[in-house]
Enzyme design. Structure first.
Site, PDB file in Angstrom:
ATOM      1  N   SER B 147      10.873 -11.666  -6.834  1.00 46.70           N
ATOM      2  CA  SER B 147      10.623 -10.467  -6.028  1.00 46.70           C
ATOM      3  C   SER B 147      11.729  -9.436  -6.288  1.00 46.70           C
ATOM      4  O   SER B 147      11.946  -9.058  -7.442  1.00 46.70           O
ATOM      5  CB  SER B 147      10.522 -10.848  -4.554  1.00 46.70           C
ATOM      6  OG  SER B 147       9.936  -9.821  -3.804  1.00 46.70           O
ATOM      7  N   ARG B 217       9.081  -6.359   9.865  1.00 50.36           N
ATOM      8  CA  ARG B 217       8.884  -7.686   9.285  1.00 50.36           C
ATOM      9  C   ARG B 217       7.396  -8.063   9.295  1.00 50.36           C
ATOM     10  O   ARG B 217       6.890  -8.670   8.355  1.00 50.36           O
ATOM     11  CB  ARG B 217       9.720  -8.702  10.065  1.00 50.36           C
ATOM     12  CG  ARG B 217       9.692 -10.113   9.521  1.00 50.36           C
ATOM     13  CD  ARG B 217      10.411 -10.233   8.198  1.00 50.36           C
ATOM     14  NE  ARG B 217      10.608 -11.626   7.812  1.00 50.36           N
ATOM     15  CZ  ARG B 217      11.009 -11.995   6.597  1.00 50.36           C
ATOM     16  NH1 ARG B 217      11.258 -11.106   5.663  1.00 50.36           N
ATOM     17  NH2 ARG B 217      11.170 -13.263   6.303  1.00 50.36           N
ATOM     18  N   ASP B 311      -0.923 -12.826  -5.834  1.00 52.92           N
ATOM     19  CA  ASP B 311       0.151 -11.976  -5.290  1.00 52.92           C
ATOM     20  C   ASP B 311      -0.398 -10.564  -5.093  1.00 52.92           C
ATOM     21  O   ASP B 311      -0.762  -9.891  -6.061  1.00 52.92           O
ATOM     22  CB  ASP B 311       1.328 -11.984  -6.283  1.00 52.92           C
ATOM     23  CG  ASP B 311       2.569 -11.262  -5.734  1.00 52.92           C
ATOM     24  OD1 ASP B 311       2.437 -10.466  -4.790  1.00 52.92           O
ATOM     25  OD2 ASP B 311       3.659 -11.500  -6.269  1.00 52.92           O
ATOM     26  N   HIS B 344       2.218 -13.539  -2.463  1.00 49.96           N
ATOM     27  CA  HIS B 344       3.539 -13.233  -2.993  1.00 49.96           C
ATOM     28  C   HIS B 344       4.535 -14.362  -2.708  1.00 49.96           C
ATOM     29  O   HIS B 344       5.395 -14.673  -3.534  1.00 49.96           O
ATOM     30  CB  HIS B 344       4.042 -11.918  -2.395  1.00 49.96           C
ATOM     31  CG  HIS B 344       5.387 -11.505  -2.899  1.00 49.96           C
ATOM     32  ND1 HIS B 344       5.615 -11.206  -4.229  1.00 49.96           N
ATOM     33  CD2 HIS B 344       6.586 -11.371  -2.275  1.00 49.96           C
ATOM     34  CE1 HIS B 344       6.897 -10.895  -4.390  1.00 49.96           C
ATOM     35  NE2 HIS B 344       7.501 -10.993  -3.225  1.00 49.96           N
ATOM     36  N   ASP B 345       4.413 -14.959  -1.540  1.00 47.18           N
ATOM     37  CA  ASP B 345       5.348 -16.023  -1.146  1.00 47.18           C
ATOM     38  C   ASP B 345       5.230 -17.285  -1.999  1.00 47.18           C
ATOM     39  O   ASP B 345       6.049 -18.196  -1.859  1.00 47.18           O
ATOM     40  CB  ASP B 345       5.139 -16.386   0.325  1.00 47.18           C
ATOM     41  CG  ASP B 345       6.094 -15.604   1.230  1.00 47.18           C
ATOM     42  OD1 ASP B 345       6.877 -14.790   0.698  1.00 47.18           O
ATOM     43  OD2 ASP B 345       6.050 -15.811   2.450  1.00 47.18           O
TER      44      ASP B 345
END
Lengths: 364, 364
Positions: B147, B217, B311, B344-345
């Site tokens: 990232s 967040r 992602d 993405h994680d």
């Protein structure tokens, strides 16, 4: 097309809501285009999206901007008002004239604010059905809606299976995904965290300054636009006069968001946003049924599901799930998967991709 | 693995920034794992993501939670600390001990806050290179990051072409897309609109109550998770004790967001968030070059680009653009497109998809 005029229908009978609560009295704001024929067989009900209104077509006197689906509804357009009587109703809970959180309670004349009952998509539909009854309309050529309007259209097919010949559910789903729920959670928190929100006790005159509402709209844009749309539109350009190495220097996409979300605060209401977000989040056609098959088994209308390949908010897969259930149940349905270029917003800006289809179905 | 200990390197020479401003003095917080060999040929530099820290592996004494890439870095793991000396540095601007907006200026001893200079990804990299020099390290077996860490890894390859044998750029891009910029705009606005933010003059003790940081967040999670991940994890479940028809009743996904974003406010800093968001938004390897080909023409390291099909933040297409440029330039490179399940994680939670690859490359 004549300049449309907003009409208001006031109801003194209670509206019984899914929550068990009632709205009494209540008001519906609506517009109509075209004329109802003698046997009342040419009515079409249009349902609007989250931030939309009953002003679907035409231009108000003295204004320039047309209704949100003006490219679809009008003389000789996909929905031809020379042939059809079109009606669009502001959803209960929305802020364009129908009863909403900022409406005055009876008899205290105090605005509901956070005492407003939770509204469901089905509640919105029931209210519209009542309005149709007062207009003497008990048959609809079609019910047509996109996004949250598509949810209402599908809900209509479920609640009133015998009333509409065709249902067009565009860029929508049968059950709101966790991803979309999460996005609306962030939007709602942004609104409530605004210093001016004050647990819903804001003054209407303060809304234009409520950055929290603008932030909610920004988060919304992340769902409505596809990443590709943004890249095509903004191309990573930096605002010329803004410094690249200044913390608050902006890319064009940021300037766009600033401008378009600030203007949103001039015409939308924060509490309506919270209540519509709630309605959207708890929408699930299968609620109270065994599953989606069970939920759709009573449907009699011909269902037209139109989805856009690049819609990241309501994905093509969700439309396919509806189609699969209808196929299994041997219902009349069509599934159109269109190659949109504007993500979820394709249903608003690429009417040319499906207006011929709607025209063909209506006129055949 | 021994309990890691955060080390601090203090620099009195100025750090020259891309913005034209300088940081003087400045501090870097870092951790190391394993031992540097006699000829200093076994060092690997790890770069962390947006909300990450230099605590990449191991467990602090008295704590339970391991570093963010502990499944990759350790004895006999993909990055084997029996063979390699691993170093991970907190990025300048981040809030885990390196110089950041809340650091005290010299000589006034007043925190920078909004007077902190804009930091770029390249600035972060330059600071890390200086630390390596003070440790006597002028060769790296590899630079590895995911990232925002992957951005730094690619920037390293561009800035110091002769220094690293291998560059692993994981779940990243060569230029931040307008979509990701738009998301960070919404995040930054949510932080700044918090009543406690007060143009950056908040007290550190207030941060845990700053809902605006939690909302940022939340918006982040919409990028980090894929819609599929959320659906699999939460399955549209409603929190049992919350009322479906209560405005503030919650789905499980909402409860998850409440819990995990509130806890974020206990360890992250709002001003660091703004500055890292700025760094991420203006990241563009091609800035100051004709195009991406021109930007990468000096690269000598072997570049390993690892991306995840699902992602939604940094898309596979962006990784392919890097690969295409490297192919055209006849550089050494590999492109891995992996079938992640966590959006993405995936780069954090599915290390098993690529740790063997990294092990193989490092040991061959």
């Amino acid at each position: 097309m004549e300049c449309p005029v907003t009409q208001f229908a006031h109801f003194t009978n209670p509206l019984y809501l899914d929550s068990g609560r009632i709205l009494e009295p209540y008001t519906l704001a609506y517009e109509t285009y075209g004329a109802l024929n003698a046997d009342k067989s040419n009515a079409i009900l249009i349902m609007h999206a989250f931030s939309g209104s009953h002003h679907a077509a035409g231009v108000y006197e003295g204004e320039q901007k047309a209704g949100w689906w003006d490219s679809l509804i009008g003389h000789k357009k996909g929905i031809d008002i020379d042939r059809y009587f079109v009606i669009c109703v502001n959803a209960i809970g929305s802020c364009y004239g129908s009863t909403s959180p900022m409406s005055l309670q009876h008899p205290s004349q105090i605005p509901y604010r956070l005492d407003f009952p939770v509204i469901t998509i089905a509640d919105m539909v029931r209210a519209q059905k009542i309005l149709l009854s007062t207009l003497g309309i008990d048959y609809l050529k079609a019910v047509i809606g996109g996004s949250m309007g598509g949810m209402q259209a599908l809900s209509f097919a479920q609640l009133y299976p015998k009333m509409a010949e065709h249902i067009f559910a565009i860029a929508t789903t049968h059950c709101t995904s966790d991803y979309v729920i999460a996005a609306h959670k962030a939007m709602s928190e942004a609104i409530m965290n605004d210093p001016l929100f004050r647990a819903g006790q804001y003054e209407s005159t303060e809304v234009a300054q409520m950055k929290g509402l603008a932030i909610a709209r920004m988060i919304g844009f992340l769902q409505y636009f596809s990443p590709q749309t943004m890249q095509r539109k903004f191309s990573h350009r930096y605002v010329n006069q803004d410094g690249l190495y200044e913390l608050f220097g902006r890319f064009e996409v940021m300037r766009y968001l600033d401008y378009n979300t600030q203007s949103f605060c001039h015409y939308f209401d924060p509490l309506s946003y919270l209540y519509l977000a709630k309605a959207l989040c708890i929408y699930d056609l299968s609620l109270g049924y065994e599953n989606l098959y069970d939920a759709l088994k009573g449907v009699l209308s011909h269902i037209h599901i139109i989805s856009f390949i690049d819609d990241t908010m309501f994905k093509v897969e969700e439309s396919r799930q509806i189609a699969e259930a209808l196929m299994y149940l041997q219902k009349k349905y069509n599934l159109l998967e269109l190659q949109g270029s504007f993500g979820h917003d394709s249903f608003l800006v690429q009417v040319d991709l499906y207006d011929d289809y709607i025209r063909h179905i209506l006129n055949s």
